[in-house]
Design a protein around this motif. Structure first.
Motif, PDB file in Angstrom:
ATOM      1  N   ALA A 146     -34.197 -76.339  44.611  1.00  0.00           N
ATOM      2  CA  ALA A 146     -33.815 -75.483  45.736  1.00  0.00           C
ATOM      3  C   ALA A 146     -32.348 -75.675  46.094  1.00  0.00           C
ATOM      4  CB  ALA A 146     -34.707 -75.772  46.943  1.00  0.00           C
ATOM      5  N   LEU A 147     -31.884 -76.914  46.061  1.00  0.00           N
ATOM      6  CA  LEU A 147     -30.475 -77.187  46.360  1.00  0.00           C
ATOM      7  C   LEU A 147     -29.560 -76.572  45.307  1.00  0.00           C
ATOM      8  CD1 LEU A 147     -28.400 -78.593  48.144  1.00  0.00           C
ATOM      9  CD2 LEU A 147     -28.725 -80.647  46.752  1.00  0.00           C
ATOM     10  N   GLU A 148     -29.940 -76.666  44.027  1.00  0.00           N
ATOM     11  CA  GLU A 148     -29.141 -76.056  42.959  1.00  0.00           C
ATOM     12  C   GLU A 148     -29.048 -74.547  43.134  1.00  0.00           C
ATOM     13  OE1 GLU A 148     -30.955 -77.243  39.312  1.00  0.00           O
ATOM     14  OE2 GLU A 148     -30.321 -79.337  39.523  1.00  0.00           O
ATOM     15  N   GLU A 149     -30.166 -73.911  43.469  1.00  0.00           N
ATOM     16  CA  GLU A 149     -30.168 -72.455  43.675  1.00  0.00           C
ATOM     17  C   GLU A 149     -29.293 -72.086  44.871  1.00  0.00           C
ATOM     18  OE1 GLU A 149     -31.106 -68.375  43.255  1.00  0.00           O
ATOM     19  OE2 GLU A 149     -31.076 -70.076  41.872  1.00  0.00           O
ATOM     20  N   TYR A 150     -29.377 -72.868  45.948  1.00  0.00           N
ATOM     21  CA  TYR A 150     -28.541 -72.617  47.128  1.00  0.00           C
ATOM     22  C   TYR A 150     -27.061 -72.722  46.769  1.00  0.00           C
ATOM     23  CZ  TYR A 150     -26.040 -73.703  51.419  1.00  0.00           C
ATOM     24  OH  TYR A 150     -25.119 -73.725  52.433  1.00  0.00           O
ATOM     25  N   GLN A 151     -26.692 -73.757  46.030  1.00  0.00           N
ATOM     26  CA  GLN A 151     -25.292 -73.933  45.664  1.00  0.00           C
ATOM     27  C   GLN A 151     -24.810 -72.828  44.727  1.00  0.00           C
ATOM     28  OE1 GLN A 151     -25.520 -77.932  44.209  1.00  0.00           O
ATOM     29  NE2 GLN A 151     -24.978 -78.813  46.195  1.00  0.00           N
ATOM     30  N   ARG A 152     -25.702 -72.286  43.902  1.00  0.00           N
ATOM     31  CA  ARG A 152     -25.331 -71.217  42.976  1.00  0.00           C
ATOM     32  C   ARG A 152     -25.022 -69.914  43.715  1.00  0.00           C
ATOM     33  NH1 ARG A 152     -27.255 -66.928  40.352  1.00  0.00           N
ATOM     34  NH2 ARG A 152     -29.298 -66.983  41.313  1.00  0.00           N
ATOM     35  N   VAL A 153     -25.775 -69.606  44.762  1.00  0.00           N
ATOM     36  CA  VAL A 153     -25.632 -68.305  45.427  1.00  0.00           C
ATOM     37  C   VAL A 153     -24.951 -68.385  46.792  1.00  0.00           C
ATOM     38  CG1 VAL A 153     -27.649 -67.370  44.256  1.00  0.00           C
ATOM     39  CG2 VAL A 153     -27.920 -68.396  46.498  1.00  0.00           C
ATOM     40  N   ARG A 154     -24.614 -69.580  47.253  1.00  0.00           N
ATOM     41  CA  ARG A 154     -24.075 -69.777  48.602  1.00  0.00           C
ATOM     42  C   ARG A 154     -22.841 -68.919  48.885  1.00  0.00           C
ATOM     43  NH1 ARG A 154     -22.488 -75.609  49.102  1.00  0.00           N
ATOM     44  NH2 ARG A 154     -21.266 -74.933  47.323  1.00  0.00           N
ATOM     45  N   ASP A 155     -21.870 -68.946  48.007  1.00  0.00           N
ATOM     46  CA  ASP A 155     -20.618 -68.229  48.266  1.00  0.00           C
ATOM     47  C   ASP A 155     -20.846 -66.722  48.352  1.00  0.00           C
ATOM     48  OD1 ASP A 155     -19.241 -70.631  48.304  1.00  0.00           O
ATOM     49  OD2 ASP A 155     -18.791 -70.533  46.153  1.00  0.00           O
ATOM     50  N   ASP A 156     -21.659 -66.174  47.465  1.00  0.00           N
ATOM     51  CA  ASP A 156     -21.944 -64.741  47.509  1.00  0.00           C
ATOM     52  C   ASP A 156     -22.634 -64.358  48.814  1.00  0.00           C
ATOM     53  OD1 ASP A 156     -20.825 -64.154  45.046  1.00  0.00           O
ATOM     54  OD2 ASP A 156     -22.704 -64.500  43.965  1.00  0.00           O
ATOM     55  N   LEU A 157     -23.603 -65.136  49.250  1.00  0.00           N
ATOM     56  CA  LEU A 157     -24.336 -64.818  50.469  1.00  0.00           C
ATOM     57  C   LEU A 157     -23.456 -64.924  51.706  1.00  0.00           C
ATOM     58  CD1 LEU A 157     -27.734 -66.610  49.764  1.00  0.00           C
ATOM     59  CD2 LEU A 157     -27.260 -64.155  49.688  1.00  0.00           C
ATOM     60  N   GLN A 158     -22.554 -65.892  51.731  1.00  0.00           N
ATOM     61  CA  GLN A 158     -21.715 -66.083  52.905  1.00  0.00           C
ATOM     62  C   GLN A 158     -20.707 -64.957  53.100  1.00  0.00           C
ATOM     63  OE1 GLN A 158     -20.212 -70.064  52.431  1.00  0.00           O
ATOM     64  NE2 GLN A 158     -22.032 -70.954  53.388  1.00  0.00           N
ATOM     65  N   VAL A 159     -20.312 -64.278  52.028  1.00  0.00           N
ATOM     66  CA  VAL A 159     -19.392 -63.142  52.177  1.00  0.00           C
ATOM     67  C   VAL A 159     -20.127 -61.814  52.213  1.00  0.00           C
ATOM     68  CG1 VAL A 159     -17.408 -64.332  51.187  1.00  0.00           C
ATOM     69  CG2 VAL A 159     -18.897 -62.995  49.714  1.00  0.00           C
ATOM     70  N   GLY A 160     -21.456 -61.836  52.086  1.00  0.00           N
ATOM     71  CA  GLY A 160     -22.241 -60.615  52.218  1.00  0.00           C
ATOM     72  C   GLY A 160     -22.543 -59.894  50.926  1.00  0.00           C
ATOM     73  N   ARG A 161     -22.264 -60.516  49.790  1.00  0.00           N
ATOM     74  CA  ARG A 161     -22.570 -59.886  48.509  1.00  0.00           C
ATOM     75  C   ARG A 161     -23.962 -60.276  48.061  1.00  0.00           C
ATOM     76  NH1 ARG A 161     -17.127 -61.817  46.400  1.00  0.00           N
ATOM     77  NH2 ARG A 161     -18.351 -63.644  45.894  1.00  0.00           N
ATOM     78  N   ALA A 162     -24.569 -59.420  47.251  1.00  0.00           N
ATOM     79  CA  ALA A 162     -25.840 -59.775  46.623  1.00  0.00           C
ATOM     80  C   ALA A 162     -25.519 -60.699  45.457  1.00  0.00           C
ATOM     81  CB  ALA A 162     -26.559 -58.531  46.130  1.00  0.00           C
TER      82      ALA A 162
END
Length: 114
Positions: free
Chosen positions: A64-80
């Motif tokens: 779960a932590l690896e998945e969060y780190q993989r998508v964190r930046d995209d989610l924080q700027v509003g991208r899918a």
């Protein structure tokens, strides 16, 4: 003063369903762990930009932590976030093919019409 009459009592017995025992509390693996356990969904989650995002099952906090780190930046700027893919996608293959052909046109090996 007239006596006030009581409404008739129902003779029907009410039965309650027994309560389910609450799931055991899940602790974070370490104090600064960025995800929160969602006991209802049984997954690790985090609220980003006002929306709850789920990252993996409670019993596998590392994944779960690896998945969060993989998508964190995209989610924080509003991208899918891009889907996690391993290997070559059709899109990548076609882009490589077109880049190769354009390089041959630029070098003069092929004509633009070809």
């Amino acid at each position: 003063m007239p006596a006030q009459s009581q409404p008739p009592q129902s003779t029907r017995k009410t039965t309650r369903k027994p309560r389910r025992s609450a799931p055991a509390a899940v602790q974070k693996p370490y104090p600064d762990f960025p995800l929160t356990p969602h006991r209802g969904a049984k997954q690790w989650c985090k609220k980003i930009r006002g929306k709850l995002h789920y990252f993996g099952p409670l019993d596998d906090w590392r994944r779960a932590l690896e998945e969060y780190q993989r998508v964190r930046d995209d989610l924080q700027v509003g991208r899918a976030p891009r889907p996690a893919t391993e290997g070559l996608t059709v899109r990548d293959l076609l882009n490589r093919f077109l880049a190769e052909k354009e390089a041959r046109v630029d070098s003069g090996e092929l004509s633009a019409r070809t």
